[in-house]
Design a protein around this motif. Sequence first.
Motif, mmCIF file in Angstrom:
data_model
loop_
_atom_site.group_PDB
_atom_site.id
_atom_site.type_symbol
_atom_site.label_atom_id
_atom_site.label_comp_id
_atom_site.label_asym_id
_atom_site.label_seq_id
_atom_site.Cartn_x
_atom_site.Cartn_y
_atom_site.Cartn_z
ATOM 1 N N GLY A 1 9.871 -116.605 2.399
ATOM 2 C CA GLY A 1 9.371 -117.411 1.278
ATOM 3 C C GLY A 1 8.630 -116.563 0.262
ATOM 4 O O GLY A 1 8.780 -116.740 -0.958
ATOM 5 N N SER B 1 9.816 -115.718 -3.631
ATOM 6 C CA SER B 1 8.935 -116.078 -4.744
ATOM 7 C C SER B 1 8.923 -115.017 -5.838
ATOM 8 O O SER B 1 8.482 -115.276 -6.963
ATOM 9 N N ASN C 1 1.971 -118.995 -3.257
ATOM 10 C CA ASN C 1 3.389 -119.384 -3.312
ATOM 11 C C ASN C 1 3.667 -120.526 -2.333
ATOM 12 O O ASN C 1 4.753 -120.600 -1.734
ATOM 13 N N GLU D 1 4.457 -123.716 -2.270
ATOM 14 C CA GLU D 1 5.624 -124.610 -2.223
ATOM 15 C C GLU D 1 6.875 -123.920 -1.717
ATOM 16 O O GLU D 1 7.608 -124.470 -0.902
ATOM 17 N N THR D 2 7.105 -122.715 -2.214
ATOM 18 C CA THR D 2 8.314 -121.989 -1.798
ATOM 19 C C THR D 2 8.245 -121.647 -0.318
ATOM 20 O O THR D 2 9.203 -121.860 0.437
#
Length: 414
Positions: free
Chosen positions: A296, A300, A393, A395-396
């Motif tokens: 993730g 990003s 980061n 959400e990702t």
Amino acid sequence: MKTLPSITFGVGDRFGLEGEAQLKAVMAARKIGLDAVPVWNKSFREHSLVGSSPADTRREADAAVAALGWKEPYFVDADHIRLGNVDAFVEASDFFTIDVADFIGSPVDKGACEDFAARHADLAGSLAIEGLDAPIAITRDLLVAAAGKYLVAVREAAKVYRRILELRGTDDFATEISMDETSSPQTPAELLAILAAVADEGVPIQTIAPKFSGEFHKGVDYVGSPALFGEEFDADVAVARFAAKRFSLPANLKLSVHSGSDKFAIYPYIAKSIKRHGTGVHVKTAGTTWLEEVAGLAASGGDGLAVAKRICLEALPKIDALVAPYAAVLSIDRSRLPGADEIASWDSATFVGKLVHDEASPLYSPDFRQFVHVSYSVAAALGAVFTDAVKANRETVAAFVTRNIFERHLRLLA
Ligand SMILES: [Zn+2]
């Protein structure tokens, strides 16, 4: 005894930041009809390497449950504990995985083995077990031999169980015995003998983690014949059900599959077997969530990608020390690992492609994935550099974590 629901799914979270993302995956599974509940597991080794405590895991689980309004049961698992380190886990945990693999084969006096075989003489002969195609042949010699191999381990588990009981002052917890971290798999007949010994000791286990055939390496798929695993698992399920009734162990006694991260090839066999027998299962994962955090971050771009690369670049020269605690459960071909220059040159898509477990992708590198799997202590040493990047980061990273647990793991059990 705190009763475990039928399907319990163990999630591990090295840095304690993904509790909600993990719970969301379990909630998504319930929407497609898999009534799973989460178990947050963390071992002494993981706590030591990242500098966290069992109380942190409890706080994380409680916070995720409160934030998402989860109304079903959930558990905090003191994973792979033993007599020497159980005390620190007692207050914050309500699930205890008592690891006695190291005691398998410890010498025991012959008299105790004879006594065990005499006590369970009624098992000897051709034992028909509901759900098994053929009866299991049990001889007196087999019972003596199984006692010789497992009696000390079971007694040790009982000591740990009683220690937990003494410190908690009540039996409001779930107990598992694990024997998976050993070299040779137990046969169904041995499993039966082990469960008889567990019942003799009065330990109300609800899950048992045998060692299965094949290799369960960290972060990569099962190595071996999934069909043979399926047969072995199915026989063990039948034995566990039989043993629960015969020895008056908890009726919900089920198998526990450790190192369940990324073992996609065997999940369909587990699903088929538990449906066929109308039983449950406990599946334990841990490292896969940490790997998704790194993926993730890499996805990003910007600072996230930079931190993901920094972890790898700092880990490369330390690889000997990083792989040492996991040597038995890794299969890294170092000649296929990317060098520092190569890693430094990667864009987001390349990094994610190398890391994410997608056998169909030409980029995917199981060697790199296992290397990152053992590199989490480097992220721990980076401290806020790592955790701030994950938060920045959010959400990702969370989307990677949820998708992986739901789409790639839980969905296969539904
Ligand atoms: Zn294990």
